[in-house]
Write a protein that holds these residues in place. Sequence first.
Motif, PDB file in Angstrom:
ATOM      1  N   LEU A 265       0.895  -1.169  -0.059  1.00 18.49           N
ATOM      2  CA  LEU A 265       0.009  -0.126   0.104  1.00 18.49           C
ATOM      3  C   LEU A 265       0.854   1.288  -0.060  1.00 18.49           C
ATOM      4  O   LEU A 265       0.686   2.473  -0.651  1.00 18.49           O
ATOM      5  CB  LEU A 265      -1.001  -0.154   1.161  1.00 18.49           C
ATOM      6  N   GLY A 266       1.797   1.276   0.986  1.00 18.71           N
ATOM      7  CA  GLY A 266       2.711   2.301   0.702  1.00 18.71           C
ATOM      8  C   GLY A 266       3.499   2.514  -0.579  1.00 18.71           C
ATOM      9  O   GLY A 266       3.609   3.835  -0.958  1.00 18.71           O
ATOM     10  N   THR A 267       3.761   1.686  -1.460  1.00 21.08           N
ATOM     11  CA  THR A 267       4.420   1.746  -2.660  1.00 21.08           C
ATOM     12  C   THR A 267       3.475   2.245  -3.580  1.00 21.08           C
ATOM     13  O   THR A 267       3.600   3.015  -4.606  1.00 21.08           O
ATOM     14  CB  THR A 267       4.936   0.348  -3.186  1.00 21.08           C
ATOM     15  N   ALA A 268       1.915   1.961  -3.394  1.00 22.74           N
ATOM     16  CA  ALA A 268       0.924   2.481  -4.139  1.00 22.74           C
ATOM     17  C   ALA A 268       0.719   3.718  -3.837  1.00 22.74           C
ATOM     18  O   ALA A 268      -0.032   4.704  -4.641  1.00 22.74           O
ATOM     19  CB  ALA A 268      -0.112   1.761  -3.941  1.00 22.74           C
ATOM     20  N   ALA A 269       1.157   4.366  -2.728  1.00 20.37           N
ATOM     21  CA  ALA A 269       0.980   5.895  -2.355  1.00 20.37           C
ATOM     22  C   ALA A 269       2.310   6.722  -3.093  1.00 20.37           C
ATOM     23  O   ALA A 269       2.119   7.849  -3.374  1.00 20.37           O
ATOM     24  CB  ALA A 269       1.020   5.863  -1.042  1.00 20.37           C
ATOM     25  N   LYS A 270       3.475   6.299  -2.622  1.00 23.26           N
ATOM     26  CA  LYS A 270       4.667   6.684  -3.111  1.00 23.26           C
ATOM     27  C   LYS A 270       5.424   5.594  -3.370  1.00 23.26           C
ATOM     28  O   LYS A 270       5.591   4.417  -2.677  1.00 23.26           O
ATOM     29  CB  LYS A 270       5.332   7.489  -2.148  1.00 23.26           C
TER      30      LYS A 270
END
Length: 488
Positions: free
Chosen positions: A218-223
Amino acid sequence: MKARRTAVDDPGRTDGFVRGLVEAIGGPLGAHAAGPGGPSPRRFWTPARIVLALGCLTLVLHWVQKTPCMDGAWTNNVQYTRFCYSDVLALFFNEGLDEGKIPYLDHPVEYPVLTGAFMGLLGLPIHAYGQSHPEINMGMWFYNVNAFVLSVLAVVTIALLLGMRRRRPWDVAMFALAPALFISGTVNWDLLSIVFAVGGLAAWARRRPLLAGLLLGLGTAAKLWPGFLFIAILFLAVRARRLAPAIEATAMGIVVWLSVNLPVIWLNQTGWSEFLRLNRERGVDWGTLWYIGEHLPTGPGEYGLELFKRLGADIPTLNLLTYVLIAFAWAAVLVLVLRAPQRPRLAQVAFLVVALFLIFNKVWSQQFVLWLLPLAVLARPRWTAFLAWQLAEVCYFAAFYGELMGAGGKTVFPEWVFVLASILRMGAVVVLCVMVARDIMRPERDPVRASYDGTDPDEGELADRDGADDRSGDGEDKRAVDLSPAHA
């Protein structure tokens, strides 16, 4: 049976910088002071609650500092002269949220999907409300709602860090009181990715690799940067010869990232790919290694090294060079992990992986310092070096706003001042990388290991089943390091 109390590190005794400060107010805490291990464990103001309160205070002060820009009436460069610029407010209009446009579907967005969704989830209801209440300032509402939610995420991040460092809660005060958090907290939406990244590390430390993969995905999908933490996990898994948990986490992260991105790709690939296009075509950004080379003073009134000028004009070659340098830097980290006398701590490797990416990347935005904050707290909780780095970041912040005013037609200082501030910021991060690498090669100097009996509190599933932390190729147990005063 009486519960065993966990010893809590007192930086007034163990950190030279803090010890010097507390001498001015009577010295460190006494042996009978209240706290988790003291005689009054029910006292309200525990170290963790104090740190949480300090974080809330920093975020409130940050909001106050941004108040001159909240109305969106940015005349006479007020957003720069008051140091209160924020992408959050600017992009409410630039991304069409003020017109009710749906991110990616009606308007391409320059950020990964989860950040665009975050913008839309907060922005579109405000637009709908503004349609029936034309008297409100939608831009101000949008900024304030975002600032509140991002501040909540910052507090959650502090709580997660406290959970990861129960024996060293005062370390987390470095994050809570960080000048970088004060000046950059809501400049952009980076705190969204940070809470996922720290949550992923916390889940990994609790031996929940699938949950860690979900949160990091999810973090990678945000940044993009939380995805680099998978690299740190995989490096350490190679050293530990326990690839299965790392592969589980990475596979889960990929599945989560695809689950978030594929629907948007299906609905509007052009809107989704704006982030990739912008990063591919974007030129040299302010404050980077490449900017320093392009603008380094070379003589009276002359700036820039010829090689860097050529690279700045040839973006495809610059892109390739940055990828190669980052890959080589990460390969060096892997060599360090494999050659260290004891398996490095996850936070140390994560810090190096992310910091080296920033050093060689062509973009290093002001708020990217927030990425390193929690990793620095976990990797090397030493106040002297941390505050020196933060001072360099504040100097860069001031110089950057002067440069922005210069770009707007009002020259504040000569170009070499901003170049010098950029060099100081980069130099401070390089020094931190060197210090972390030194701690890896000399684990007896690591204050976190000293508090956790020579082990890594974040190693998660990489710990051997028999409790050993690491073994060399000849079978020698290297779990315990000598933490006696003579070596510490």
